[in-house]
Design an enzyme around this catalytic site. Structure first.
Site: not given
Length: 139
Positions: A97-99, A126
């Site tokens: 995942y990332c932002r 996230i």
């Protein structure tokens, strides 16, 4: 006389076929490469979290990671991911995942192309994880 636009269009089609023919159209039959919503990712983490081959990768910058991340995640910045991919076991099971999902999409594709067998990307990153009320460590 041949219409120059028709020649250009034909040339573009031939180029597209040649380029497309040299790349894979999707994951190998034995690969599981999926984007999953946060609740499904959370269930997967709950189920697999203690297995040694299971890894959660946060693809954000180190300062973003320090500001809060999924419990148990390691940080491999998407900007330097290609330098670290050889350190990862292609037979492992990964949640990435990332932002918001933009950077992790690139990481997911790099892992697919490198032949990783099982990769789950958290849809919405996230940001969606937090919006679903799921736990965050740090920060």
């Amino acid at each position: 006389m041949v219409d120059p636009y028709l020649s250009l269009a034909f040339g573009c089609i031939v180029m597209a076929v040649l380029i497309g023919g040299c790349s894979s159209a999707g994951p190998a039959p034995d690969q599981i490469i999926r984007t999953v919503p946060p609740p499904e990712a959370s269930a997967l983490i709950e189920e697999m979290g203690q297995r040694p081959e299971f890894v959660i990768i946060d693809a954000r910058r180190p300062d973003e990671f320090a500001g809060g991340h999924i419990p148990g995640a390691i940080n491999i910045d998407s900007a330097t991911f290609s330098e670290h991919i050889a350190e990862l076991d292609p037979d492992g099971i990964y949640v990435i995942y990332c932002r918001t999902g933009v950077r992790s999409a690139g990481v997911r594709e790099a892992m697919r192309e490198a032949g990783f067998g099982e990769v789950y990307e958290i849809e919405g990153g996230i940001s969606a994880w937090k919006a679903a009320g799921l736990p965050v460590a740090g920060g």
